[in-house]
Motif scaffolding. Sequence first.
Motif, PDB file in Angstrom:
ATOM      1  N   HIS A   1      -1.413   3.029  -5.045  1.00  0.00           N
ATOM      2  CA  HIS A   1      -1.142   3.186  -6.566  1.00  0.00           C
ATOM      3  C   HIS A   1       0.341   3.622  -6.630  1.00  0.00           C
ATOM      4  CE1 HIS A   1      -1.971   4.249 -10.665  1.00  0.00           C
ATOM      5  NE2 HIS A   1      -1.324   5.279 -10.503  1.00  0.00           N
ATOM      6  N   ALA A   2       1.015   4.567  -5.912  1.00  0.00           N
ATOM      7  CA  ALA A   2       2.286   5.227  -6.194  1.00  0.00           C
ATOM      8  C   ALA A   2       3.235   5.321  -4.913  1.00  0.00           C
ATOM      9  CB  ALA A   2       2.065   6.607  -6.767  1.00  0.00           C
ATOM     10  N   GLY A   3       2.875   4.433  -3.848  1.00  0.00           N
ATOM     11  CA  GLY A   3       3.883   4.768  -2.739  1.00  0.00           C
ATOM     12  C   GLY A   3       4.079   3.613  -2.119  1.00  0.00           C
ATOM     13  N   VAL A   4       4.112   3.296  -0.995  1.00  0.00           N
ATOM     14  CA  VAL A   4       4.770   2.361  -0.101  1.00  0.00           C
ATOM     15  C   VAL A   4       3.995   1.089  -0.168  1.00  0.00           C
ATOM     16  CG1 VAL A   4       3.815   2.911   2.125  1.00  0.00           C
ATOM     17  CG2 VAL A   4       6.089   2.146   2.092  1.00  0.00           C
ATOM     18  N   ALA A   5       2.762   1.294  -0.525  1.00  0.00           N
ATOM     19  CA  ALA A   5       1.657   0.004  -0.506  1.00  0.00           C
ATOM     20  C   ALA A   5       1.580  -0.688  -1.922  1.00  0.00           C
ATOM     21  CB  ALA A   5       0.480   0.498   0.293  1.00  0.00           C
ATOM     22  N   ARG A   6       2.459  -0.389  -2.760  1.00  0.00           N
ATOM     23  CA  ARG A   6       2.153  -0.752  -4.224  1.00  0.00           C
ATOM     24  C   ARG A   6       2.004  -2.236  -4.447  1.00  0.00           C
ATOM     25  NH1 ARG A   6       5.710   3.707  -5.687  1.00  0.00           N
ATOM     26  NH2 ARG A   6       7.474   2.670  -5.028  1.00  0.00           N
TER      27      ARG A   6
ATOM     28  N   VAL B   1       1.325  -1.867   7.934  1.00  0.00           N
ATOM     29  CA  VAL B   1       0.745  -0.641   8.222  1.00  0.00           C
ATOM     30  C   VAL B   1       1.366   0.507   7.932  1.00  0.00           C
ATOM     31  CG1 VAL B   1       0.123   0.484  10.623  1.00  0.00           C
ATOM     32  CG2 VAL B   1      -0.177  -2.207  10.324  1.00  0.00           C
ATOM     33  N   VAL B   2       0.648   1.631   7.222  1.00  0.00           N
ATOM     34  CA  VAL B   2       1.461   2.670   6.790  1.00  0.00           C
ATOM     35  C   VAL B   2       0.931   3.669   7.629  1.00  0.00           C
ATOM     36  CG1 VAL B   2       1.456   4.013   5.021  1.00  0.00           C
ATOM     37  CG2 VAL B   2       0.975   1.645   4.508  1.00  0.00           C
ATOM     38  N   ILE B   3       1.793   4.634   8.125  1.00  0.00           N
ATOM     39  CA  ILE B   3       1.351   5.599   9.010  1.00  0.00           C
ATOM     40  C   ILE B   3       1.459   6.917   8.393  1.00  0.00           C
ATOM     41  CG2 ILE B   3       1.652   6.815  11.087  1.00  0.00           C
ATOM     42  CD1 ILE B   3       1.670   3.903  12.487  1.00  0.00           C
ATOM     43  N   GLY B   4       0.414   7.722   8.264  1.00  0.00           N
ATOM     44  CA  GLY B   4       0.676   9.178   7.438  1.00  0.00           C
ATOM     45  C   GLY B   4      -0.103  10.239   7.915  1.00  0.00           C
ATOM     46  N   GLY B   5      -0.149  11.384   7.384  1.00  0.00           N
ATOM     47  CA  GLY B   5      -0.725  12.399   8.100  1.00  0.00           C
ATOM     48  C   GLY B   5       0.266  13.588   8.605  1.00  0.00           C
ATOM     49  N   GLY B   6      -0.472  14.744   9.237  1.00  0.00           N
ATOM     50  CA  GLY B   6       0.442  15.914   9.417  1.00  0.00           C
ATOM     51  C   GLY B   6       1.334  15.503  10.457  1.00  0.00           C
ATOM     52  N   VAL B   7       1.194  14.630  11.538  1.00  0.00           N
ATOM     53  CA  VAL B   7       1.597  14.414  12.694  1.00  0.00           C
ATOM     54  C   VAL B   7       2.746  13.560  12.372  1.00  0.00           C
ATOM     55  CG1 VAL B   7       1.570  13.130  15.099  1.00  0.00           C
ATOM     56  CG2 VAL B   7      -0.134  14.773  14.200  1.00  0.00           C
ATOM     57  N   THR B   8       2.854  12.886  10.966  1.00  0.00           N
ATOM     58  CA  THR B   8       4.251  12.286  10.654  1.00  0.00           C
ATOM     59  C   THR B   8       5.726  13.081  10.839  1.00  0.00           C
ATOM     60  OG1 THR B   8       3.615  12.330   8.241  1.00  0.00           O
ATOM     61  CG2 THR B   8       3.002  10.383   9.530  1.00  0.00           C
ATOM     62  N   GLY B   9       5.195  14.198  10.806  1.00  0.00           N
ATOM     63  CA  GLY B   9       6.580  15.235  10.929  1.00  0.00           C
ATOM     64  C   GLY B   9       7.288  14.731  12.367  1.00  0.00           C
ATOM     65  N   LEU B  10       6.623  13.995  13.146  1.00  0.00           N
ATOM     66  CA  LEU B  10       7.052  13.343  14.324  1.00  0.00           C
ATOM     67  C   LEU B  10       8.166  12.156  14.101  1.00  0.00           C
ATOM     68  CD1 LEU B  10       3.959  13.309  16.717  1.00  0.00           C
ATOM     69  CD2 LEU B  10       6.029  15.325  16.286  1.00  0.00           C
ATOM     70  N   GLY B  11       7.944  11.431  12.744  1.00  0.00           N
ATOM     71  CA  GLY B  11       8.741  10.671  12.161  1.00  0.00           C
ATOM     72  C   GLY B  11       9.175   9.448  13.151  1.00  0.00           C
ATOM     73  N   HIS B  12      10.227   9.073  13.170  1.00  0.00           N
ATOM     74  CA  HIS B  12      10.830   7.688  13.651  1.00  0.00           C
ATOM     75  C   HIS B  12      10.776   7.754  15.025  1.00  0.00           C
ATOM     76  CE1 HIS B  12      11.947   6.182   9.903  1.00  0.00           C
ATOM     77  NE2 HIS B  12      12.185   7.462   9.558  1.00  0.00           N
ATOM     78  N   ASN B  13      10.680   8.829  15.985  1.00  0.00           N
ATOM     79  CA  ASN B  13      10.451   8.605  17.394  1.00  0.00           C
ATOM     80  C   ASN B  13       8.838   8.236  17.441  1.00  0.00           C
ATOM     81  OD1 ASN B  13      12.706  10.052  18.481  1.00  0.00           O
ATOM     82  ND2 ASN B  13      11.949  11.799  17.758  1.00  0.00           N
ATOM     83  N   LEU B  14       7.888   8.618  16.698  1.00  0.00           N
ATOM     84  CA  LEU B  14       6.538   8.046  16.885  1.00  0.00           C
ATOM     85  C   LEU B  14       6.513   6.716  16.269  1.00  0.00           C
ATOM     86  CD1 LEU B  14       3.406   8.752  17.102  1.00  0.00           C
ATOM     87  CD2 LEU B  14       3.599   9.482  14.799  1.00  0.00           C
ATOM     88  N   LEU B  15       7.299   6.528  15.350  1.00  0.00           N
ATOM     89  CA  LEU B  15       6.965   4.972  14.907  1.00  0.00           C
ATOM     90  C   LEU B  15       7.800   3.998  15.688  1.00  0.00           C
ATOM     91  CD1 LEU B  15       6.051   4.147  11.827  1.00  0.00           C
ATOM     92  CD2 LEU B  15       8.596   4.107  11.073  1.00  0.00           C
TER      93      LEU B  15
END
Length: 394
Positions: free
Chosen positions: A195-200, A333-347
């Motif tokens: 609705h309002a994010g990256v997958a608009r 593919v969108v990745i979200g949730g609490g663990v996304t604080g790991l950011g670009h290393n995870l991505l």
Amino acid sequence: MTARPANTHQARLLRLLRDSGPNSRAQLGDQVDLSRSKLAVEVDRLLETGLVVADGLAASRGGRRSHNIRLAPALRFLGVDIGATSIDVAVTNAELEVLGHLNHPMDVREGPVAVFEQALALAAKLRATGLADGGFDGAGIGVPGPVRFPEGVPVAPPIMPGWDGFPVREALSQELGCPVMVDNDVNLMAMGEQHAGVARSVGDFLCVKIGTGIGCGIVVGGEVYRGTTGSAGDIGHIQVEPDGRPCACGNKGCLEAHFSGAALARDAEAAARAGQSTELAARLDAAGTLTAADVAAAAAAGDATALELIREGGNRVGQVIAGLVSFFNPGLVVIGGGVTGLGHNLLASVRTQVYRQSLPLATGNLPIVLGELGPAAGVIGAARLISDHVFSPA
């Protein structure tokens, strides 16, 4: 209680106004397949219900100027996103703009009665600020486990003892005096990003939430796909390690048992105690326990052990997503949730794995990105869910 639209034409007009804001009758006529006279009848009926209001004159397109129409400014939706360790509650207007948002730490294992007492207290706090003087026109609720969608009832959720079969929809509808819809928290995150994010602008995408548990929202042709019984997307319980660690679901080697917020914290503590990381050991000494946020901070400081834990976890998640991508061929593919604080290393490690394992035809133009909305994704998705219900024919 708010009136509901009388037919599919009215429902379509309401959703258009929700998604694109105030519109002139002429612009609405361009978007729905109705003659001018039929459109005028449907708009007049919606004005009578109070769901829409006239909103000044539209820009001239030659001839008589048409009135802008907008959703009633007094409409209010409540979004409640229950996670494993916290509750987010927000009030939105009919266009799903967040007017007020509160967060409170809470363990979902305390059970539905305690959790909903807290959620209702947060909703009352938001109401008391004058955001929803007339009450709520509907509420959307997300819970971190499988939901039998038509009834709004959680079913045997692995990380939610005491919730199996609890009538969430019925109980909260009585408490709030408005319609309530209930869904899995990951589906709501997907709806929020849509609705309002990256997958608009994306019709087919996967939204993977990595937090205390791991799940996946599946959007097909713009609609959330829930499966026959509501458990579609339960990817945290796909096996990644034969005879691996025991999981809360009773099986062994599940993705969730090897990489989730809880698994990452446990691995980090083990590494700190084994003397493999001075950075993690210092954090463990200071706090007595570690979280995924500590691992993220240690990685940001260049700690090799923390970076390796994230890389390994990303590889496991990427391994599962690669299978999904080959099967489903999503546009994003969108990745979200609490663990996304790991950011670009995870991505980076997720991307490497997916691009390496999936066929080039599936991954040639496939963006794998972090969600844009953070903790607001779930509450916006919850408001979107209930607005879809309220803006559907009675």
